[in-house]
Write an enzyme that holds these catalytic residues in place. Sequence first.
Site, PDB file in Angstrom:
ATOM      1  CD  GLU A 191       9.353  10.412 -22.602  1.00 50.01           C
ATOM      2  OE1 GLU A 191       8.633  10.317 -23.636  1.00 50.01           O
ATOM      3  OE2 GLU A 191       8.883  10.620 -21.477  1.00 50.01           O
ATOM      4  N   GLY A 241       0.046  -1.151 -24.256  1.00 48.32           N
ATOM      5  CA  GLY A 241       1.506  -1.084 -24.117  1.00 48.32           C
ATOM      6  C   GLY A 241       2.033  -2.008 -23.032  1.00 48.32           C
ATOM      7  NE  ARG A 242      -1.838  -0.622 -18.191  1.00 51.83           N
ATOM      8  CZ  ARG A 242      -2.376   0.359 -18.908  1.00 51.83           C
ATOM      9  NH1 ARG A 242      -1.617   1.084 -19.704  1.00 51.83           N
ATOM     10  NH2 ARG A 242      -3.661   0.628 -18.837  1.00 51.83           N
ATOM     11  CG  HIS A 247      20.226  -7.138   4.313  1.00 54.67           C
ATOM     12  ND1 HIS A 247      20.810  -7.446   5.521  1.00 54.67           N
ATOM     13  CD2 HIS A 247      20.026  -8.319   3.679  1.00 54.67           C
ATOM     14  CE1 HIS A 247      20.985  -8.764   5.602  1.00 54.67           C
ATOM     15  NE2 HIS A 247      20.514  -9.308   4.492  1.00 54.67           N
TER      16      HIS A 247
HETATM   17  O1  F6P Z   1       2.909   7.310 -21.197  1.00 52.03           O
HETATM   18  C1  F6P Z   1       2.291   6.102 -21.028  1.00 52.03           C
HETATM   19  C2  F6P Z   1       2.428   5.192 -22.217  1.00 52.03           C
HETATM   20  O2  F6P Z   1       1.423   5.487 -23.138  1.00 52.03           O
HETATM   21  C3  F6P Z   1       2.387   3.749 -21.786  1.00 52.03           C
HETATM   22  O3  F6P Z   1       1.118   3.278 -21.611  1.00 52.03           O
HETATM   23  C4  F6P Z   1       3.149   3.091 -22.877  1.00 52.03           C
HETATM   24  O4  F6P Z   1       3.553   1.810 -22.510  1.00 52.03           O
HETATM   25  C5  F6P Z   1       4.278   4.072 -23.047  1.00 52.03           C
HETATM   26  O5  F6P Z   1       3.666   5.338 -22.883  1.00 52.03           O
HETATM   27  C6  F6P Z   1       5.017   4.006 -24.344  1.00 52.03           C
HETATM   28  O6  F6P Z   1       4.183   4.232 -25.436  1.00 52.03           O
HETATM   29  P1  F6P Z   1       4.623   3.859 -26.899  1.00 52.03           P
HETATM   30  O7  F6P Z   1       4.848   2.390 -26.954  1.00 52.03           O
HETATM   31  O8  F6P Z   1       3.493   4.297 -27.770  1.00 52.03           O
HETATM   32  O9  F6P Z   1       5.891   4.612 -27.204  1.00 52.03           O
END
Ligand code: F6P
Length: 535
Positions: free
Chosen positions: A216, A271-272, A388
Amino acid sequence: MNSRSSDLTQRPEWLALASHRDAGSGGDLATLFAGDDQRAARFSLEHEGLLLDYSKNRVTDESLALLVALARAVDLPERIEALFAGGRVNPSEDRPALHTALRMPQGAALEVDGVEIGRQVHGVLDRLAAFCERVRSGEWTGHSGRRIRHVINIGIGGSDLGPRMATRALGPYTDPNLGVRFLANIDADDFRACVAGLDPAETLFVVCSKTFTTEETLANARAARAWLLEALGDDAAVAKHFVAATANPAAASEFGIDPEQCFEFWDWVGGRYSLASACGLSLMLAAGPENFREMLAGMHAMDVHFRSAPLEANMPVALGLLGVWYTSFFGADTHCIAPYSEALAELPAYLQQLEMESNGKGVGADGAEIHHATGPIVWGQSGTRGQHAFFQLLHQGPRLVPCDFIGFARGHAPVADHQDRLMAHCFAQSEALAFGHAGPPEKACPGNRPSNTLLAPKLTPRVLGQLLALYEHKVFVQAVVWGVNPFDQWGVELGKNLATRIRGEIESGAAASPGGDSSTRQLIQRYLALRGEGE
Ligand code: F6P
């Protein structure tokens, strides 16, 4: 040493909690409050002005002691120490999870595998700060010499939710002359909406991707580059309008991003868990380096508390164990997050990834299959809007849904008596959930529904940092008890692989996969037919 995760429910500490629950000892909130006029004070914790009132939970002193005993039985103190010290707490990827090192103060030493982590972290932070100052002051200009007035963060998951949530949360601290937008989805309409009204000559793209391989993000980055070059007509413009935050600088450079404008983070940052790293670049551009450092200081303060406070007086431990109590012993499948602050409207989505991608696992950190419930479904919305919409179910539905209320004593720019009204609702909801009221069946609220309330003076960068680290560590506590590895996410891979196969089929114009199922084939065929029909 931990025994295998599948043994958890046979541990004496677990069985003691089950008997405690069966004896009804956690009790009824109305009775617990009636019997102890000091209950609120006794079941509260405070950290640097942030109050956690957990008195409206179905727990007694004994319940808490039993939960803490379970935490000790799974070696929580040792595991916390391993987390901070750089132990390989992510076994499936054989690496540490050092997000706490991202907010260590300057000069703090931490050596892991022969590398001085603190120096690395502060080196990048200084580079980030210098770059942000240049953009914010107007010294850094676009390719045609125009000042940057718009930033678009391109990223998804942890590379989007953190900076998106925090940029909104710290809105009053952001520069009104530098608009920051977030582009995550692979959706042409979203792309168009995101660039709508922006002048390419004044737009900076932050490509935020730990791996720099996420479909993406790369598709959006390519579309953004095309949008830019169509307007500016010179490939050299990419170097002035694209920067990257990544653990894969080689791929960023191949994309055309100048290595000087590539801000590194490391594979030991999940990542998170990455907001405090270069992944927070868009936030730093919006709110400035000082506010960013304040957020880091708030996170660090909570880190120190988590590492050093006794389990019995430790905020993340309390939140984590209370969640374990409901998930594991009362069958609560979900947990509701209700911030009474529109600035925190994105917090439920952020916590969804933090908690569900971390602890939504059916296999233990030791590789054994798990036979007990793990991370709950996390959901929510800002109050009073949620009242609500879905609070009806919380008050009268048959499900048990523990809630976290989050509120502030002061807003940033008062409007009439809005803050008093907002907080009156916040307090009213937890009271109504806890104590209910009698009446004819359709009007009666049974009460005895648990909640935590977090109350802080104001949503400052420092308080935001405290809150975020609090939840990160809550998730870690629960992972340790449930025996899962909170730092991997293998479950998301299958869907990615299938999407690649299906995209191939769409491109070739036929659902051709011999092994494919009839439903997926039908959907692809219908999609191909509809796609060809136009408006
Ligand atoms: O699809 C899950 C994931 O790997 C998450 O853990 C991560 O935050 C996200 O995709 C984005 O990944 P990246 O920072 O490598 O683009």
